[in-house]
Design a protein around this motif. Sequence first.
Motif, PDB file in Angstrom:
ATOM      1  N   ILE A 103       0.833  -1.226   0.000  1.00  0.00           N
ATOM      2  CA  ILE A 103       0.000   0.000   0.000  1.00  0.00           C
ATOM      3  C   ILE A 103       0.863   1.270   0.000  1.00  0.00           C
ATOM      4  O   ILE A 103       0.361   2.355   0.317  1.00  0.00           O
ATOM      5  CB  ILE A 103      -1.002   0.045   1.176  1.00  0.00           C
ATOM      6  N   LEU A 104       2.126   1.162  -0.362  1.00  0.00           N
ATOM      7  CA  LEU A 104       2.958   2.378  -0.448  1.00  0.00           C
ATOM      8  C   LEU A 104       2.309   3.335  -1.466  1.00  0.00           C
ATOM      9  O   LEU A 104       1.661   2.879  -2.421  1.00  0.00           O
ATOM     10  CB  LEU A 104       4.393   2.010  -0.832  1.00  0.00           C
ATOM     11  N   PRO A 105       2.465   4.660  -1.273  1.00  0.00           N
ATOM     12  CA  PRO A 105       1.582   5.600  -1.990  1.00  0.00           C
ATOM     13  C   PRO A 105       1.853   5.820  -3.475  1.00  0.00           C
ATOM     14  O   PRO A 105       1.033   6.420  -4.150  1.00  0.00           O
ATOM     15  CB  PRO A 105       1.804   6.916  -1.234  1.00  0.00           C
ATOM     16  N   GLU A 106       2.972   5.324  -4.016  1.00  0.00           N
ATOM     17  CA  GLU A 106       3.337   5.660  -5.396  1.00  0.00           C
ATOM     18  C   GLU A 106       2.223   5.399  -6.413  1.00  0.00           C
ATOM     19  O   GLU A 106       1.870   6.253  -7.217  1.00  0.00           O
ATOM     20  CB  GLU A 106       4.582   4.864  -5.851  1.00  0.00           C
ATOM     21  N   LYS A 107       1.684   4.180  -6.355  1.00  0.00           N
ATOM     22  CA  LYS A 107       0.690   3.782  -7.360  1.00  0.00           C
ATOM     23  C   LYS A 107      -0.548   4.669  -7.291  1.00  0.00           C
ATOM     24  O   LYS A 107      -1.080   5.114  -8.313  1.00  0.00           O
ATOM     25  CB  LYS A 107       0.279   2.310  -7.106  1.00  0.00           C
ATOM     26  N   SER A 153      -8.105   1.675   6.090  1.00  0.00           N
ATOM     27  CA  SER A 153      -8.879   0.550   5.544  1.00  0.00           C
ATOM     28  C   SER A 153      -8.052  -0.245   4.545  1.00  0.00           C
ATOM     29  O   SER A 153      -8.134  -1.473   4.491  1.00  0.00           O
ATOM     30  CB  SER A 153     -10.120   1.065   4.815  1.00  0.00           C
ATOM     31  N   LYS A 154      -7.238   0.495   3.755  1.00  0.00           N
ATOM     32  CA  LYS A 154      -6.452  -0.209   2.727  1.00  0.00           C
ATOM     33  C   LYS A 154      -5.424  -1.140   3.345  1.00  0.00           C
ATOM     34  O   LYS A 154      -5.203  -2.246   2.853  1.00  0.00           O
ATOM     35  CB  LYS A 154      -5.740   0.826   1.828  1.00  0.00           C
ATOM     36  N   VAL A 155      -4.767  -0.688   4.417  1.00  0.00           N
ATOM     37  CA  VAL A 155      -3.746  -1.562   5.010  1.00  0.00           C
ATOM     38  C   VAL A 155      -4.416  -2.757   5.693  1.00  0.00           C
ATOM     39  O   VAL A 155      -3.869  -3.871   5.679  1.00  0.00           O
ATOM     40  CB  VAL A 155      -2.774  -0.788   5.935  1.00  0.00           C
ATOM     41  N   ASN A 208       1.939   6.375   5.829  1.00  0.00           N
ATOM     42  CA  ASN A 208       1.449   6.755   7.153  1.00  0.00           C
ATOM     43  C   ASN A 208      -0.070   6.688   7.147  1.00  0.00           C
ATOM     44  O   ASN A 208      -0.749   7.648   6.812  1.00  0.00           O
ATOM     45  CB  ASN A 208       1.922   8.180   7.479  1.00  0.00           C
ATOM     46  N   VAL A 209      -0.598   5.518   7.480  1.00  0.00           N
ATOM     47  CA  VAL A 209      -2.058   5.342   7.493  1.00  0.00           C
ATOM     48  C   VAL A 209      -2.523   4.720   8.823  1.00  0.00           C
ATOM     49  O   VAL A 209      -3.162   3.667   8.833  1.00  0.00           O
ATOM     50  CB  VAL A 209      -2.557   4.511   6.287  1.00  0.00           C
TER      51      VAL A 209
END
Length: 422
Positions: free
Chosen positions: A19-23, A250-252, A405-406
């Motif tokens: 879930i790293l933010p790049e995509k 929620s994504k993580v 950071n989630v």
Amino acid sequence: MKSLREDAIRIIEDSISSILPEKAVEQELKKLDLDDKIYLVAIGKAAWRMAKSAKDCLKDKVKGGVVITKYGHSQGPIEGLKIYEAGHPIPDENTISSTKEAVELVKGLSKDDTVLFLVSGGGSALFELPVDGVSLEDIKNVTDMLLRCGANIVEINAIRKRMSQVKGGRFALMASPARVYSLVLSDVLGDRLDSIASGPAYPDSTTCEDVRKIIRKYDLKLPRHILQSLSEETPKSLDNVETRIIGSVSKVCESAKNVAVSLGYNAMILTTTLDCEASEAGLFLAAIAREEVEKERPIKRPCVIILGGETVVHVKGTGKGGRNQELVLSAARGIKNYHGAVIASIGTDGTDGPTDAAGGIVDGKTAKALEEAGIDIDDVLNDNDSYHALQKVNSLIRTGPTGTNVNDLIFILCDETKVREN
Ligand SMILES: Nc1ncnc2c1ncn2[C@@H]1O[C@H](COP(=O)(O)OP(=O)(O)O)[C@@H](O)[C@H]1O
Ligand SMILES: O=C(O)[C@@H](CO)OP(=O)(O)O
Ligand SMILES: [Mg+2]
């Protein structure tokens, strides 16, 4: 499947890396299709990764940019952008000097210019320019007081917004008449956009009356000149801003569920809004783990029960620790001698409180091991010294800064063992 501890670490590492933010930044920018004169400002613990992805995507359309992240969170230069690191959770001189650079960048832009504002949690400490009459020292003192009093992030930021020239929508006003496109990675439960990083480019939903209530609720002793700044209202509407959320807890949790299923566990998400006191949450999780070990409820083993959220700690002691470490240490009391379950809790940013650990992991043997080392868990919790206790029994989890950071990921992982020792 390997040992519960090994699988727990695997779930943590794989769910965060997926879930790293790049995509998400790239996908959103493709949809937005921005014009050619873009000025980039990125703030927060995920700022570097978000900025790198945006620059790779937009290339020469980006005419300049400032990235401000926490110490240790930059991964090196990005062509055409100025990268700064600064203090978190307490701001410092570098916070102020780099924020000034960002303000210089967006002041004087025209309506044909675009500001791409990449926001992630941590931004409140990393992006700051105090209002007239308030000093950096004041901000440091008030921040320290707020972080220790047990106030939640919405309450903390209601106060921080008013002491600042850039928070609570004020940064967007500075950039006007340029249009501001804001991509936000949420680390505030309920994704309250005005609270994430204190909402520099979002209309503020909190009021001066809310602030007065918060001061009374936590009995905050604030000097007169600070109280004065808190009586100034923030913008309630902004006409030059568009905002999208590109990730949240929620994504993580979903991602952790997928990893666990791929390892052979039955999986369920219990909540994504855990927000009570950390040590209470630990006892609650222990009760669920006991139910699994004894009655195989609420889900068939081998299983994982996942929670997302952000607990709070009233820091009263002088020890070292964080909310995730405090949660698992408290949980260790409740699963003493129950085997077949581990309880893990981590901050997805990779740092829990002012420590080098992301969180901790405990099982049915942890409480006994601490007893044998002469450590009393209640004493440790009273002194908020969870770090040293978990370190002693090899139960800290270290990931290093993750670049996202989630909020926090918490789970109970159970195999098919059903053992309760007396
Ligand atoms: N010794 C301690 N034990 C437990 N929690 C602590 C301790 N010292 C500080 N904290 C908590 O750590 C929080 C800051 O931790 P951090 O992980 O940086 O938060 P965030 O990830 O939300 O930025 C503060 O809100 C404070 O309540
Ligand atoms: O910057 C902030 O205000 C908060 C919430 O977004 O983030 P963190 O808890 O990581 O400091
Ligand atoms: Mg936080």
